[in-house]
Motif scaffolding. Structure first.
Motif, PDB file in Angstrom:
ATOM      1  N   ASP A 104     -10.699   7.786   2.577  1.00 33.36           N
ATOM      2  CA  ASP A 104      -9.595   6.977   2.198  1.00 33.36           C
ATOM      3  C   ASP A 104      -8.808   6.379   3.402  1.00 33.36           C
ATOM      4  O   ASP A 104      -7.822   5.762   3.166  1.00 33.36           O
ATOM      5  CB  ASP A 104      -8.355   7.975   1.510  1.00 33.36           C
ATOM      6  CG  ASP A 104      -8.657   8.768   0.156  1.00 33.36           C
ATOM      7  OD1 ASP A 104      -9.395   7.713  -0.432  1.00 33.36           O
ATOM      8  OD2 ASP A 104      -8.490   9.797  -0.071  1.00 33.36           O
ATOM      9  N   PHE A 105      -9.394   6.507   4.530  1.00 33.76           N
ATOM     10  CA  PHE A 105      -9.062   5.792   5.682  1.00 33.76           C
ATOM     11  C   PHE A 105     -10.137   4.977   6.382  1.00 33.76           C
ATOM     12  O   PHE A 105     -11.032   5.429   6.444  1.00 33.76           O
ATOM     13  CB  PHE A 105      -8.336   7.001   6.855  1.00 33.76           C
ATOM     14  CG  PHE A 105      -7.173   7.548   6.316  1.00 33.76           C
ATOM     15  CD1 PHE A 105      -5.841   6.918   6.697  1.00 33.76           C
ATOM     16  CD2 PHE A 105      -7.448   8.868   5.531  1.00 33.76           C
ATOM     17  CE1 PHE A 105      -4.808   7.872   6.159  1.00 33.76           C
ATOM     18  CE2 PHE A 105      -6.219   9.531   4.911  1.00 33.76           C
ATOM     19  CZ  PHE A 105      -5.029   9.016   5.326  1.00 33.76           C
ATOM     20  N   ALA A 106      -9.584   3.932   6.902  1.00 35.59           N
ATOM     21  CA  ALA A 106     -10.620   2.655   7.310  1.00 35.59           C
ATOM     22  C   ALA A 106     -11.550   3.163   8.537  1.00 35.59           C
ATOM     23  O   ALA A 106     -12.612   3.287   8.551  1.00 35.59           O
ATOM     24  CB  ALA A 106      -9.858   1.567   7.659  1.00 35.59           C
ATOM     25  N   ASP A 107     -10.722   4.003   9.520  1.00 35.98           N
ATOM     26  CA  ASP A 107     -11.098   4.506  10.763  1.00 35.98           C
ATOM     27  C   ASP A 107     -11.864   5.746  10.564  1.00 35.98           C
ATOM     28  O   ASP A 107     -12.793   6.224  11.460  1.00 35.98           O
ATOM     29  CB  ASP A 107     -10.233   4.392  11.770  1.00 35.98           C
ATOM     30  CG  ASP A 107      -9.016   5.743  11.366  1.00 35.98           C
ATOM     31  OD1 ASP A 107      -9.052   6.051  10.332  1.00 35.98           O
ATOM     32  OD2 ASP A 107      -8.077   5.765  12.166  1.00 35.98           O
ATOM     33  N   GLY A 108     -11.839   6.420   9.328  1.00 33.78           N
ATOM     34  CA  GLY A 108     -12.593   7.770   9.010  1.00 33.78           C
ATOM     35  C   GLY A 108     -12.280   8.704   9.736  1.00 33.78           C
ATOM     36  O   GLY A 108     -12.751   9.657   9.909  1.00 33.78           O
ATOM     37  N   THR A 109     -11.001   8.938  10.498  1.00 29.24           N
ATOM     38  CA  THR A 109     -10.501   9.860  11.323  1.00 29.24           C
ATOM     39  C   THR A 109      -9.117  10.280  10.836  1.00 29.24           C
ATOM     40  O   THR A 109      -8.320  10.156  11.628  1.00 29.24           O
ATOM     41  CB  THR A 109     -10.617   9.733  12.591  1.00 29.24           C
ATOM     42  OG1 THR A 109      -9.680   8.453  13.017  1.00 29.24           O
ATOM     43  CG2 THR A 109     -12.099   9.420  13.183  1.00 29.24           C
TER      44      THR A 109
END
Length: 538
Positions: A104-109
């Motif tokens: 759910d987050f673009a940066d994956g973190t």
């Protein structure tokens, strides 16, 4: 010993409300082994397989008896929070903790440190928290590899309380099995497994600095516990074949408990899965002398052939629109014609009886149908179908409350009577409608049976006899299942069977609210037998 947090009023309301809604949506909800649930005040992490989105959490919250735990602190994906919707209010007001997912987050973190702190504080207060270690809900017949988050929380909590060697925390795994998770009046099995309890004194290997292999080992134990008591298959086709094998081996319908039905089906799934794995291994370059003996290889080939033959037989049943029981117990033409008249008459009678109540149910059915139809268009099966039951529950609840409120307002002078009469009429209508649909389904099956020629029926009967011999041989000779299944499973299962069993219930009149007419654990409120599943690629 911790006493646990106080229960929010909204949680009590939600549990009461959705316990009622779940009992309407699902025909039978069987909960096993509630004695395994640690009491309030014992820190506990409840973990289950996750195939039905928010419905899984609601099912667990309503399956944990209030006498055992005053509440179950839930978790949900963070994208469900902060919206002006009923679902968002529902999860926030019940003290649910938001979990951020990488997808759910673009940066994956995503940063879940705050959520983890809240969960650990709740555990130290003696609460029970609910986590789904697969990390996401998905419409798939197999359990995804579990994330290590639960094991890491146990390690962190034990480390924070290492000064108290007797501090204990439990992991309570739960196996949830839906017969058809998104279909109205299907059945559900909730099985709690023996808890795993840890203390700083007895589990120093989980104290920081912890060896990550210990975390992985604990996660593997959780996965084994959850998958051991549900149907965990690599494909829907395998589930379909295993269910047919169960019906051939022990054709008792709902006189066999749902728990026994699931466990026998799982046993066949595991046998077919093992043979498939062994053949794939040999196909990838291994030789029988490596890990698979020539004898085992022959058994695997036979199992693979049995699975193909079961599939062909089930395809034939679907093509003709009849059930295996009609092949097992053939009917004379005279008997078929007599039953046709009885089934049609009974179906029409019940339908006429249901008409007043159906006027109340129609807005609910239309609302949920339109909502689900539109939702299905938003994505592929694997990404949307796990939320269908959730949509049906929420929209059904709202529309049902709307119908009830409208009926009360329209009959305001008699409101005290209407407030009780409308829900009672809707409940009894649902009972009668189920039986009307069941009777009409039996009528159409008998009509189709007349269309099947004697030669085809004879051929199918011979095929079934051969399949029965091979399935029973596999079940008894290889899998260790009972030799006389119809006697064994008829006596086991107790009150968790689908049919009523007490003297009062069995002697009650037909229109008793306690009576159940379901004959097959695969039944739903459909005009056809539900044996197939959608393909992943659709």
């Amino acid at each position: 010993m911790p006493e646990g947090s106080s229960t929010p009023w909204s949680y009590l309301l939600i549990r009461l409300l959705f316990k009622f809604v779940l009992k309407i949506f699902y025909g039978t909800i069987v909960v096993e082994n509630t004695e395994f649930i640690p009491k309030t005040g014992q820190p506990c992490i409840v973990c289950a397989n996750h195939s039905n989105s928010l419905t899984d959490a609601l099912l667990l919250a309503t399956s944990v008896p209030s006498r055992a735990r005053n509440m179950l602190r839930l978790t949900a994906k963070s994208t469900q929070f902060g919206h002006r919707t009923f679902t968002s209010w529902l999860i926030e007001s019940a003290g649910t903790v938001p979990i951020k997912r990488r997808k759910d987050f673009a940066d994956g973190t995503p940063d879940n440190s705050e959520a983890m702190d809240k969960l650990m504080e709740a555990l130290e207060l003696g609460d029970a928290i609910c986590l789904f270690p697969e990390g996401m809900s998905r419409y798939h017949p197999t359990i995804a590899p579990l994330k290590t988050g639960v094991a890491r929380i146990v390690s962190d909590v034990l480390t924070r309380n290492r000064h108290n060697p007797d501090f204990s925390i439990s992991i309570l795994t739960c196996s949830i099995t839906y017969m058809h998770r998104q279909h109205f009046r299907s059945d559900v099995l909730v099985t709690f497994n023996p808890p795993m309890t840890f203390t700083p004194k007895d589990n120093p290997e989980l104290l920081a600095p912890v060896d990550y292999n210990e975390v992985r080992s604990l996660t593997a134990r959780m996965h084994q516990q959850i998958s051991a008591r549900t149907i965990d298959a690599p494909s829907w086709d395998l589930v379909r074949c295993a269910k047919l094998a169960t019906r051939i081996y022990v054709p008792l319908g709902t006189r066999m408990s749902l728990g026994d039905y699931v466990r026998v089906t799982r046993t066949f799934v595991e046998a077919f899965k093992a043979s498939e794995d062994a053949q794939n291994k040999l196909g990838n370059g291994a030789t029988p002398g490596d890990d698979v003996s020539p004898e085992a290889t022959n058994e695997d080939v036979e199992l693979a052939q049995l699975r193909r033959d079961l599939k062909r037989y089930q395809d034939q049943l679907v093509r003709w629109g009849i059930k295996d029981d009609r092949i097992r117990r053939p009917l004379s033409r005279r008997t078929i014609l007599t039953r046709l008249l009885i089934r049609l008459t009974w179906s029409c009678t019940l339908l006429l009886l249901s008409l007043p109540g159906l006027a109340l149910w129609t807005p609910v059915f239309i609302t949920t149908f339109v909502a689900v139809h539109n939702f299905k268009k938003t994505g592929p099966i694997w990404d949307t179908w796990d939320e269908i039951a959730q949509y049906k529950l929420v929209y059904g609840l709202f529309s049902g409350l709307g119908v009830w409120a409208a009926a009360v307002l329209l009959t305001l002078p008699f409101a005290p009577v209407t407030m009780v009469l409308v829900p009672a009429l809707m409940w009894m209508t649902l009972r009668w409608l189920e039986d009307a649909v069941s009777a009409f389904r039996a009528f159409t099956a008998l009509v189709r049976l007349l269309r099947v020629g004697k030669g085809t029926l004879g051929s199918m009967r011979a095929t079934r006899a051969d399949l029965h011999r091979r399935v029973v041989g596999l079940a008894v000779g290889t899998l260790g299942l009972p030799e006389d299944p119809e006697t064994y499973f008829l006596e086991s299962g107790g009150r968790e069977k689908g049919r009523v069993r007490s003297r009062w219930e069995s002697g009650a009149k037909y229109f008793s609210v306690r009576r159940r007419r379901k004959r097959d654990w695969n039944e739903t409120l459909r005009l056809y037998d539900k044996v197939d599943y959608p393909e992943e690629g659709q």
